[in-house]
Write an enzyme that holds these catalytic residues in place. Structure first.
Site, PDB file in Angstrom:
ATOM      1  N   ARG A  77      50.721  38.553  53.878  1.00 34.08           N
ATOM      2  CA  ARG A  77      50.377  39.954  53.604  1.00 34.08           C
ATOM      3  C   ARG A  77      48.865  40.109  53.705  1.00 34.08           C
ATOM      4  O   ARG A  77      48.119  39.394  53.034  1.00 34.08           O
ATOM      5  CB  ARG A  77      50.861  40.308  52.190  1.00 34.08           C
ATOM      6  CG  ARG A  77      50.379  41.644  51.710  1.00 34.08           C
ATOM      7  CD  ARG A  77      50.858  41.979  50.297  1.00 34.08           C
ATOM      8  NE  ARG A  77      50.274  43.249  49.954  1.00 34.08           N
ATOM      9  CZ  ARG A  77      49.582  43.505  48.849  1.00 34.08           C
ATOM     10  NH1 ARG A  77      49.441  42.582  47.923  1.00 34.08           N
ATOM     11  NH2 ARG A  77      49.041  44.691  48.652  1.00 34.08           N
ATOM     12  N   HIS A 121      43.784  48.785  50.885  1.00 30.55           N
ATOM     13  CA  HIS A 121      43.463  47.868  49.779  1.00 30.55           C
ATOM     14  C   HIS A 121      41.984  48.098  49.439  1.00 30.55           C
ATOM     15  O   HIS A 121      41.149  47.215  49.557  1.00 30.55           O
ATOM     16  CB  HIS A 121      43.767  46.426  50.177  1.00 30.55           C
ATOM     17  CG  HIS A 121      43.898  45.470  49.016  1.00 30.55           C
ATOM     18  ND1 HIS A 121      44.983  44.640  48.849  1.00 30.55           N
ATOM     19  CD2 HIS A 121      43.081  45.214  47.967  1.00 30.55           C
ATOM     20  CE1 HIS A 121      44.818  43.901  47.762  1.00 30.55           C
ATOM     21  NE2 HIS A 121      43.666  44.231  47.205  1.00 30.55           N
ATOM     22  N   GLU A 166      47.997  48.970  44.609  1.00 28.25           N
ATOM     23  CA  GLU A 166      47.542  49.200  43.236  1.00 28.25           C
ATOM     24  C   GLU A 166      46.772  50.508  43.042  1.00 28.25           C
ATOM     25  O   GLU A 166      45.577  50.498  42.684  1.00 28.25           O
ATOM     26  CB  GLU A 166      46.680  48.016  42.753  1.00 28.25           C
ATOM     27  CG  GLU A 166      47.383  46.677  42.818  1.00 28.25           C
ATOM     28  CD  GLU A 166      46.534  45.521  42.286  1.00 28.25           C
ATOM     29  OE1 GLU A 166      45.351  45.728  41.987  1.00 28.25           O
ATOM     30  OE2 GLU A 166      47.072  44.405  42.177  1.00 28.25           O
ATOM     31  N   ASN A 295      52.802  43.677  41.830  1.00 29.41           N
ATOM     32  CA  ASN A 295      51.756  42.684  41.553  1.00 29.41           C
ATOM     33  C   ASN A 295      51.751  42.448  40.053  1.00 29.41           C
ATOM     34  O   ASN A 295      51.618  43.399  39.274  1.00 29.41           O
ATOM     35  CB  ASN A 295      50.377  43.189  41.969  1.00 29.41           C
ATOM     36  CG  ASN A 295      50.255  43.367  43.475  1.00 29.41           C
ATOM     37  OD1 ASN A 295      51.160  43.003  44.236  1.00 29.41           O
ATOM     38  ND2 ASN A 295      49.139  43.925  43.920  1.00 29.41           N
ATOM     39  N   TYR A 297      50.368  39.592  36.952  1.00 35.47           N
ATOM     40  CA  TYR A 297      49.606  38.401  36.590  1.00 35.47           C
ATOM     41  C   TYR A 297      49.798  37.990  35.135  1.00 35.47           C
ATOM     42  O   TYR A 297      49.675  36.838  34.790  1.00 35.47           O
ATOM     43  CB  TYR A 297      48.109  38.651  36.825  1.00 35.47           C
ATOM     44  CG  TYR A 297      47.756  38.797  38.295  1.00 35.47           C
ATOM     45  CD1 TYR A 297      47.329  37.696  39.018  1.00 35.47           C
ATOM     46  CD2 TYR A 297      47.878  40.014  38.958  1.00 35.47           C
ATOM     47  CE1 TYR A 297      47.016  37.802  40.362  1.00 35.47           C
ATOM     48  CE2 TYR A 297      47.572  40.133  40.308  1.00 35.47           C
ATOM     49  CZ  TYR A 297      47.146  39.021  41.002  1.00 35.47           C
ATOM     50  OH  TYR A 297      46.846  39.121  42.332  1.00 35.47           O
ATOM     51  N   GLU A 355      51.986  40.101  44.801  1.00 32.44           N
ATOM     52  CA  GLU A 355      50.842  39.308  44.324  1.00 32.44           C
ATOM     53  C   GLU A 355      51.209  38.657  43.005  1.00 32.44           C
ATOM     54  O   GLU A 355      51.766  39.316  42.111  1.00 32.44           O
ATOM     55  CB  GLU A 355      49.596  40.177  44.047  1.00 32.44           C
ATOM     56  CG  GLU A 355      48.864  40.637  45.259  1.00 32.44           C
ATOM     57  CD  GLU A 355      47.613  41.442  44.912  1.00 32.44           C
ATOM     58  OE1 GLU A 355      47.021  41.245  43.832  1.00 32.44           O
ATOM     59  OE2 GLU A 355      47.240  42.289  45.741  1.00 32.44           O
TER      60      GLU A 355
HETATM   61  O1  IFM Z   1      41.869  40.209  43.866  1.00 41.18           O
HETATM   62  C1  IFM Z   1      42.723  41.158  43.323  1.00 41.18           C
HETATM   63  C2  IFM Z   1      43.459  41.901  44.421  1.00 41.18           C
HETATM   64  O2  IFM Z   1      42.591  42.480  45.317  1.00 41.18           O
HETATM   65  C3  IFM Z   1      44.319  42.982  43.818  1.00 41.18           C
HETATM   66  N1  IFM Z   1      45.151  42.482  42.760  1.00 41.18           N
HETATM   67  C4  IFM Z   1      44.563  41.631  41.773  1.00 41.18           C
HETATM   68  C5  IFM Z   1      43.752  40.531  42.422  1.00 41.18           C
HETATM   69  C6  IFM Z   1      43.119  39.620  41.350  1.00 41.18           C
HETATM   70  O3  IFM Z   1      42.266  40.357  40.536  1.00 41.18           O
END
Ligand code: IFM
Length: 450
Positions: A77, A121, A166, A295, A297, A355
């Site tokens: 991606r 992005h 995002e 995405n 984390y 992500e």
């Molecule tokens: O690096 C970023 C990415 O550009 C968008 N999502 C989160 C990642 C980590 O912060």
């Protein structure tokens, strides 16, 4: 040993973004983006770093794709830099910019790697920022024109298209909290920006359907986080509901239910100006898509504050948890909870983790290896929860590690390394970390052996 095998056609990928890896910031006719401007503004980026050169992927993309192929990826991606295609935002396209992405997609096909193209992005042409940027509704139309040009001109198969990456981050970090380009700090502006981004998304989806790229799906990527109350008190439950409204439902609901969540409309309207809208906006924003990219984390754990209207809660970081270099709690179960919840509340819809990954303090050893055990543990934990979600019937179709190689981490500059591949920025040399070899094994087994 336990084995966790994924569906046969599961996509195993990695993700990147144009400004973070390409460099060549003013080559071959590229225009200035808001991130070029922002990173060159003193005081905005850690150590005054910029994306002028970064990983130099613009020149080294062949080597990068060959390394992806060696490491077994079947999906990649990346994002297209809008000002490489339209240096002035609109008007005359820059065919050299298009040619770069054509060559990249061609190279990926040669190695049987499926390209997922993100159209936005975060690198808005500065020329459009000068006209108000995403706070100006016209930007949505410029975005649709740019997207439409690519639908018609990128004449090679694309595995999937992603309109925006995002929008929450674009709206709030860029326009309410001032830490991303264009660096504004006004919450009402951020609300309008969020709305205009979603309009741009809807318009692009309509233009995509007109372009008749049959068999190619289109969707959007949202950053989502499971939000949990710190205790079982009513106050914490309310704080968690508001925070979930702010972080997740404010974008999910208009996209998939055709309307902003009423509880958040009430809360926002008491403190801010709600976005200006026009008749037909709801239908445009909720134009059906083919998949949702998620995405994720970490999780968000919140305690109530004094105000019932608080929608950011008091975030709590449990001391017993592990944290990444970003200060984000490692909480793999949250991804499972998120996938199950999104499927339950917004499905049926194919889902992709577009992500997921972690920044750790990686060291290149004398023998040129990087032993990133903590990243391996992180990825394994999150992938196991993807497998658990699949077992629960969640239609998860693929997973992209963030990120392929270390790169420009926005306001943090080069101080955070998220990559599977280590970059020596002084020489532009690439060194696969141990996690890259671990991921290769995962891909070849089509799953985990733990
Ligand atoms: O690096 C970023 C990415 O550009 C968008 N999502 C989160 C990642 C980590 O912060």
């Amino acid at each position: 040993m336990a084995r966790y095998i994924f569906p046969e056609d599961f996509l195993w990928g990695a993700a990147t973004a144009s400004y973070q890896i390409e460099g060549a910031h003013d080559e071959d006719g590229k225009g200035e983006s808001i991130w070029d401007r922002f990173s060159h503004t003193p005081g905005k980026i850690w150590d005054e770093e910029t994306g002028d050169v970064t990983c130099n992927h613009y020149h080294l993309y062949r080597e990068d794709v060959e390394m992806m192929a060696d490491l077994g990826l079947n999906a990649y991606r990346f994002s297209i830099s809008w000002p490489r295609i339209f240096p002035g935002g609109g008007g005359k396209p820059n065919l050299k910019g298009l040619d770069f992405y054509r060559r990249l997609v061609e190279k990926l096909h040669q190695h049987n790697i499926k390209p997922a193209v993100t159209l936005y992005h975060w690198d808005l042409p500065q020329a459009l920022q000068d006209k108000g940027g995403w706070n100006n509704r016209d930007t949505a139309n410029y975005f649709a024109d740019y997207a439409s040009f690519l639908f018609q001109s990128l004449d090679l198969p694309v595995d999937r298209w992603i309109t925006l990456n995002e929008p929450w981050v674009v709206a709030y970090l860029g326009h309410a909290f001032g830490i991303h380009a264009p660096g504004l700090s006004d919450f009402s502006t951020a609300l309008q920006v969020g709305h205009n981004l979603l309009l741009g998304h809807g318009l692009a989806v309509r233009r995509f359907r007109d372009a008749k790229r049959d068999g190619e799906p289109i969707g959007i990527t949202l950053n989502l986080a499971p939000v949990q109350p710190y205790s079982d008190s009513d106050e914490d439950a309310r704080a968690a509901k508001n925070t979930d409204g702010f972080m997740n439902r404010w974008f999910l609901d208009p996209l998939f239910k055709g309307t902003y969540p009423q509880d958040m409309v009430d809360i926002f309207s008491r403190a801010f100006t709600l976005p200006e809208t026009s008749a037909g906006d709801d239908a445009l924003i909720s134009e059906p898509v083919d998949f949702l990219g998620i995405n994720n984390y970490t999780r968000v754990l919140v305690k109530a504050s004094a105000s019932e209207d608080d929608f950011m809660g008091n975030p709590v970081n449990p001391s017993e948890s592990e944290y990444t270099e970003m200060g984000w709690e490692v909480y793999p179960r949250g991804l499972y909870e998120l996938l199950v919840r999104v499927h339950r509340d917004y499905g049926p819809l194919p889902l992709y983790v577009t992500e997921n990954g972690a920044a750790f303090e990686d060291k290149l050893q004398k023998d040129k290896t990087v032993n990133d055990e903590r990243r391996i543990n992180y990825l394994q934990g999150y992938l196991l929860e993807c497998w658990n979600a699949l077992e629960q019937g969640v239609p998860l179709k693929g997973y992209y590690v963030w990120t392929w190689m270390d790169n420009f981490e926005w306001a943090f500059g080069y101080s955070k390394r998220f990559g599977l591949v280590y970059i020596d920025y002084a020489t532009s040399k690439r060194y696969p970390k141990n996690s890259a070899y671990w991921y290769k094994k995962v891909i070849s087994c089509n799953g985990l052996e733990i």
